[in-house]
Design an enzyme around this catalytic site. Structure first.
Site, PDB file in Angstrom:
ATOM      1  N   HIS A 187      96.758 -14.914  48.493  1.00 34.28           N
ATOM      2  CA  HIS A 187      96.692 -16.331  48.857  1.00 34.28           C
ATOM      3  C   HIS A 187      95.921 -17.206  47.870  1.00 34.28           C
ATOM      4  O   HIS A 187      95.266 -18.185  48.253  1.00 34.28           O
ATOM      5  CB  HIS A 187      96.108 -16.496  50.282  1.00 34.28           C
ATOM      6  CG  HIS A 187      96.700 -17.676  50.994  1.00 34.28           C
ATOM      7  ND1 HIS A 187      96.379 -18.030  52.283  1.00 34.28           N
ATOM      8  CD2 HIS A 187      97.617 -18.596  50.579  1.00 34.28           C
ATOM      9  CE1 HIS A 187      97.058 -19.104  52.635  1.00 34.28           C
ATOM     10  NE2 HIS A 187      97.818 -19.455  51.620  1.00 34.28           N
TER      11      HIS A 187
ATOM     12  N   CYS B 244      91.484 -20.064  54.648  1.00 37.24           N
ATOM     13  CA  CYS B 244      91.812 -18.863  53.870  1.00 37.24           C
ATOM     14  C   CYS B 244      91.655 -19.025  52.361  1.00 37.24           C
ATOM     15  O   CYS B 244      90.834 -18.382  51.724  1.00 37.24           O
ATOM     16  CB  CYS B 244      93.256 -18.458  54.120  1.00 37.24           C
ATOM     17  SG  CYS B 244      93.596 -18.026  55.813  1.00 37.24           S
TER      18      CYS B 244
END
Ligand SMILES: *[C@@H]1O[C@H](CO)[C@@H](O)[C@H](O)[C@H]1NC(C)=O
Ligand SMILES: *[C@@H]1O[C@H](CO)[C@@H](O)[C@H](O)[C@H]1NC(C)=O
Ligand SMILES: *[C@@H]1O[C@H](CO)[C@@H](O)[C@H](O)[C@H]1NC(C)=O
Ligand SMILES: *[C@@H]1O[C@H](CO)[C@@H](O)[C@H](O)[C@H]1NC(C)=O
Ligand SMILES: *[C@@H]1O[C@H](CO)[C@@H](O)[C@H](O)[C@H]1NC(C)=O
Ligand SMILES: *[C@@H]1O[C@H](CO)[C@@H](O)[C@H](O)[C@H]1NC(C)=O
Length: 531
Positions: free
Chosen positions: A132, A76
């Site tokens: 993120h 991610c």
């Protein structure tokens, strides 16, 4: 041939009425909508033959360009980092893992990000979904890094309904669950019980409805789908009663909800008239997680590995503006290429960024011309560990390349390179892919539904070959990485090791700080900046 240049839609329309069918070249920068799916696997989209139905993704991509030689990062944070900076992780110090909730770092603040460049090009910039990329201090937040507006969550893996993220807080060793949802920089309460795929789509369609069509729009939609936890409203699972494996069935429902979301977003663009001047990009962030319903069949490996199953990504571009709609591209492309490509489309400048690793690939996408990208550094991470169990390897989560799985540290056979082949690394040059060290879980996971066992989380996989410290594959003829050919092509191996060596010398030291107890969300009730 008469080419009419214009700067505004009104003039373009007027000319079109008068001069049609003369060709028209319009300078009006396109709206750009970038949809990033989370953990969406190679074998999870209809057009790759999945048992999961994705009619909207199939239809939109059929009118655009399916990118079939397109790469992302295996995780991610790294993929998002490269999308936002146009630079390899070795150049930002973020080559190791992801940013965990209590780690005090973010994408270095001296990196100029894609939304900042789009904003400088005159775009309205909006982001919905998963960030993120760090949040320990306010300067790291999306609204401080180029987005006019933001609605979403800052870490990962939260509950789709409560929007709570549970994580261990040091040094208490206590798990805290707290809200991770923000509107702008403020904690967003009042959304409990709303499924995030729905919640984010509603926000996206509302941004589209309110947008002034005269201003170019850059909209970054980073969906929570289809990352675990496996949660989905029951109606999406109904069509999948034929899938026996429970994880896969839930996952399939989540994919269907995501497909509907993308359909709704494209519909909103059409209804507002923005669509005629929109470029829509759809991409996954990394390969599917076989432990959570995903499948990359027939590719080897999965998320968190440098095998094709971890890094070969589902992606397509669709737009009325492309020259060759309805095509499949086999040109080599990478997620770091979007920054120069999209800024180029915007008519902007990448002035102010550091040296880019990405290429402007628009002509390859739109016209099918040869990709400017011949080489791709997948990653170099000397600290790599595979944190999830890999079938057949016991609890080898921390197996070091120099010990188990047949990997020995051998420098002697590749004496012309000073590259330490125990290091987890991979590089691609044209058809060649070289891997060193332990690349991550190396199994060929079976095609879903081919085994009648349930609840075994994909553990009945085909064992990998015994691993070698240096492995070479011709991934064009051997996309499944079954035939290791380093012995046949020592010169290729030598060249690629030398390339790795020069990259490693050009890399920033890894930033991966210890958890900071200050992250504890107990007082605020929400994860967020604490410094
Ligand atoms: C927390 O866990 C770590 C590692 O598991 C251990 O070293 C440490 O002593 C623990 N701290 C407390 C306060 O229990
Ligand atoms: C898509 O739009 C339909 C019709 O408005 C709605 O019922 C559905 O919930 C929407 N789905 C998502 C995921 O937004
Ligand atoms: C790049 O930006 C700097 C500082 O903003 C400016 O001085 C320079 O002229 C710019 N260069 C180009 C080629 O636009
Ligand atoms: C080579 O890399 C491995 C894995 O990162 C490391 O443990 C080892 O110390 C390195 N060896 C040398 C000689 O630098
Ligand atoms: C190392 O380089 C020398 C000279 O460039 C070459 O003759 C030799 O074959 C190379 N060795 C290997 C193992 O590739
Ligand atoms: C399916 O399960 C049955 C009973 O457990 C077993 O005999 C059979 O071999 C299995 N088939 C496959 C393809 O795994």
């Amino acid at each position: 041939m008469v080419i009419v240049k214009c700067n505004c839609y009104i003039i373009a329309t007027a000319f079109m009425l008068v001069l049609s069918p003369l060709p028209l070249v319009c300078n009006k920068p396109p709206h750009i909508v970038f949809i990033l799916a989370d953990d969406f696997g190679w074998n999870d989209i209809g057009y790759h033959g999945s048992e999961i139905r994705t009619p909207n993704l199939d239809r939109l991509s059929a009118k655009g360009i399916r990118l079939e030689n397109y790469y992302v990062q295996p995780l991610c944070t790294p993929s998002r980092n490269q999308l936002m900076t146009g630079r390899y992780q070795i150049h930002t110090g973020m080559q190791h893992q992801i940013i965990w909730p209590c780690q005090p770092y973010c994408v270095p603040l001296d990196e100029k990000l894609l939304p900042q460049l789009m904003k400088e090009s005159g775009y309205a910039t909006h982001m919905v979904g998963k960030w993120h990329l760090g949040m320990y201090r306010k300067d790291c937040l999306p609204t401080r890094r180029g987005f006019d507006s933001y609605f979403g969550y800052l870490t990962g893996s939260e509950d789709y309904y409560t929007h709570h993220r549970c994580s261990r807080v040091p040094p208490l060793n206590e798990t805290r669950c707290a809200l991770d949802l923000r509107d702008g920089e403020e904690v967003a309460t009042g959304y409990t019980g709303i499924y995030s795929t729905q919640l984010f789509t509603d926000r996206v369609t509302s941004i589209i409805a309110k947008h002034n069509p005269e201003k170019p729009l850059f909209l970054y939609v980073a969906l929570q789908a289809v990352h675990e936890p496996l949660q989905v409203p029951a109606r999406y699972i109904t069509p999948y009663s034929f899938i026996k494996d429970k994880n896969r069935r839930l996952y399939a429902g989540m994919v269907s909800a995501m497909d509907e979301a993308v359909g709704n977003i494209s519909l909103a663009l059409q209804e507002t008239g923005l669509w005629d001047n929109t470029v829509l990009v759809f991409s996954t962030d990394n390969g599917g997680q076989t432990l959570a319903g995903g499948s990359n069949w027939p590719l080897r490996g999965r998320k968190w590995s440098l095998w094709e199953g971890g890094v070969k990504g589902v992606g397509f571009v669709t737009s009325p503006l492309v020259n060759q709609p309805g095509t499949v591209s086999r040109q080599l492309m990478h997620i770091s290429d979007w920054l120069p490509t999209l800024v180029g489309l915007a008519g902007g400048s990448t002035n102010g960024t550091k040296r880019l690793d990405g290429f402007n690939i628009w002509n390859s996408i739109s016209k099918g011309s040869a990709s400017p990208r011949l080489e791709l550094l997948h990653n170099i991470d000397p600290l790599y560990v595979d944190i999830a169990p890999c079938p057949g390897m016991g609890s080898q989560a921390s197996v070091s390349p120099a010990s188990g799985s047949g990997v020995g540290s051998s420098f002697t056979s590749w004496s012309n390179s000073s590259f330490n082949v125990s290091i987890h690394a991979a590089i691609r040059y044209m058809q060649w892919k070289l891997l060193t060290g332990y690349p991550g879980c190396d199994r060929w996971f079976p095609r879903p539904g081919r085994l009648n066992t349930t609840g075994t989380r994909g553990f009945e996989s085909e064992p990998g070959h015994s691993l070698k410290p240096v492995m070479l594959f011709d991934v064009e003829v051997d996309p499944e990485e079954r035939h290791e050919v380093s012995d046949q092509y020592p010169d290729v191996v030598d060249d690629l090791l030398r390339r790795l060596d020069s990259y490693v010398k050009d890399s920033k030291p890894i930033t991966f700080p210890d958890d900071d107890p200050g992250c504890d969300p107990v007082t605020t009730g929400a994860w967020g900046p604490w410094q």
